[in-house]
Design a protein around this motif. Sequence first.
Motif, PDB file in Angstrom:
ATOM      1  N   MET A 202       7.263  69.235  39.037  1.00 36.41           N
ATOM      2  CA  MET A 202       6.372  68.445  38.159  1.00 36.41           C
ATOM      3  C   MET A 202       5.109  67.964  38.859  1.00 36.41           C
ATOM      4  N   PHE A 203       5.270  67.524  40.111  1.00 36.61           N
ATOM      5  CA  PHE A 203       4.160  66.890  40.809  1.00 36.61           C
ATOM      6  C   PHE A 203       3.423  67.852  41.735  1.00 36.61           C
ATOM      7  N   ARG A 204       3.748  69.143  41.645  1.00 34.74           N
ATOM      8  CA  ARG A 204       3.107  70.083  42.563  1.00 34.74           C
ATOM      9  C   ARG A 204       1.911  70.749  41.922  1.00 34.74           C
ATOM     10  N   LEU A 205       0.915  71.000  42.732  1.00 40.30           N
ATOM     11  CA  LEU A 205      -0.331  71.518  42.195  1.00 40.30           C
ATOM     12  C   LEU A 205      -0.614  72.918  42.707  1.00 40.30           C
TER      13      LEU A 205
ATOM     14  N   PHE B 153      11.317  64.096  44.690  1.00 37.28           N
ATOM     15  CA  PHE B 153      12.434  64.650  43.926  1.00 37.28           C
ATOM     16  C   PHE B 153      13.120  65.795  44.661  1.00 37.28           C
ATOM     17  N   ARG B 154      12.762  66.046  45.908  1.00 36.92           N
ATOM     18  CA  ARG B 154      13.366  67.170  46.610  1.00 36.92           C
ATOM     19  C   ARG B 154      14.553  66.729  47.435  1.00 36.92           C
TER      20      ARG B 154
ATOM     21  N   ALA C 166      -1.693  68.009  49.907  1.00 31.56           N
ATOM     22  CA  ALA C 166      -1.946  67.524  48.546  1.00 31.56           C
ATOM     23  C   ALA C 166      -2.549  68.640  47.706  1.00 31.56           C
ATOM     24  N   ALA C 167      -3.364  69.487  48.330  1.00 34.63           N
ATOM     25  CA  ALA C 167      -4.033  70.561  47.591  1.00 34.63           C
ATOM     26  C   ALA C 167      -3.123  71.774  47.378  1.00 34.63           C
TER      27      ALA C 167
ATOM     28  N   ALA D 166      11.875  68.593  37.774  1.00 35.51           N
ATOM     29  CA  ALA D 166      11.406  67.314  38.332  1.00 35.51           C
ATOM     30  C   ALA D 166      10.703  67.551  39.665  1.00 35.51           C
ATOM     31  N   THR D 167      11.280  68.435  40.477  1.00 29.98           N
ATOM     32  CA  THR D 167      10.708  68.738  41.782  1.00 29.98           C
ATOM     33  C   THR D 167       9.323  69.375  41.658  1.00 29.98           C
TER      34      THR D 167
ATOM     35  N   ARG E 203       3.161  69.598  29.679  1.00 33.57           N
ATOM     36  CA  ARG E 203       2.882  68.168  29.904  1.00 33.57           C
ATOM     37  C   ARG E 203       2.116  67.591  28.710  1.00 33.57           C
TER      38      ARG E 203
ATOM     39  N   ALA F  68       4.751  61.929  46.157  1.00 32.82           N
ATOM     40  CA  ALA F  68       5.234  62.171  44.787  1.00 32.82           C
ATOM     41  C   ALA F  68       5.898  63.535  44.704  1.00 32.82           C
ATOM     42  N   THR F  69       5.289  64.519  45.356  1.00 35.94           N
ATOM     43  CA  THR F  69       5.821  65.871  45.349  1.00 35.94           C
ATOM     44  C   THR F  69       7.192  65.947  46.019  1.00 35.94           C
TER      45      THR F  69
ATOM     46  N   PHE G 267       0.128  59.004  39.534  1.00 40.65           N
ATOM     47  CA  PHE G 267      -0.145  60.438  39.690  1.00 40.65           C
ATOM     48  C   PHE G 267      -1.128  60.911  38.609  1.00 40.65           C
TER      49      PHE G 267
END
Lengths: 177, 177
Positions: free
Chosen positions: A107-110, B108-109, B20-21, A104-105, A122, B104-105, B157
Amino acid sequence: MARPNVSRQKVLDAAAELAAAKGISATTVDEIASAAGVAKGSVYYNFESKEAMYSLLITDALERAALRIRAALNNAADGTAVATVVRAFLMGIDEHPAAGKVVATEMFRLDRPWNESLAAQRDVFFSTLQDALVRDGRESSVSDAAAVFGAMLMVGFERVVFSPSMSLERAVASAAR
Amino acid sequence: MARPNVSRQKVLDAAAELAAAKGISATTVDEIASAAGVAKGSVYYNFESKEAMYSLLITDALERAALRIRAALNNAADGTAVATVVRAFLMGIDEHPAAGKVVATEMFRLDRPWNESLAAQRDVFFSTLQDALVRDGRESSVSDAAAVFGAMLMVGFERVVFSPSMSLERAVASAAR
């Protein structure tokens, strides 16, 4: 995939527990070895690096979850397909809560080396959820799949972290709607 | 909160874009100063540390979003309250996509210095969503609020990162269901 062995699984379990509690970046290989009760050399015998270890942990957890929800869908009755898929997903989190938190942590990281495998899984999640929505006669565009995915992820996280008394069926009913 | 000034806002914007990047951990104060076009001393004049900067960025973004959805709820008609709240939230992401990605990132932390303010704002989000669900005559337990929150977060997202062509109304319809 390498042949499974006992140390390897102990290391992965310890890595999941530590990262669930304090994040991947803050977790060291020394701590993982110590929590797993193995020598540091044994960690490096099984994994090239901390990154490779977490990459495998996340890929495994996602593959397991993807297979699980696809199997659930195959056995689901039309009209309750989304609920069946959501239930299977939440039961997977119940079995592997630490891995669930780590995924979950991430999931949103790029910005992670395992980003590509996350993106591939995904797609599998989204297509399974779209199929389930179709089976229930519901709208099934990408945004609808994203909504169900986000709902089941957040409800699962909420249940693991903040509301352990929330029943599985209560969680399914909320996330599958 | 400190008095706003131009450098300060430039620094926060650059910090949001960089994180974000590539994530907060991988972002350095040097890079933030350079991207903002200010001297490193100016960053430390405005913020104690990188952690303090991101703490403020995340707290500000969450407070803004919480105020925005509460105001939307106050002006919403019964029966469309959830959709109105979700629309307001998604429009907030449209205005501040980089901050949205960072939040968002971090959502969940469990290992971050700003975790407490995240938890506090989470309560505000959940209670607003529960009120909106009541206004629409829907189930409104914590799990239902978590489901809507997860749905709108994931749809937002998805729209920012993978599916920029998804229309706002399509996203609202999916996330508010």
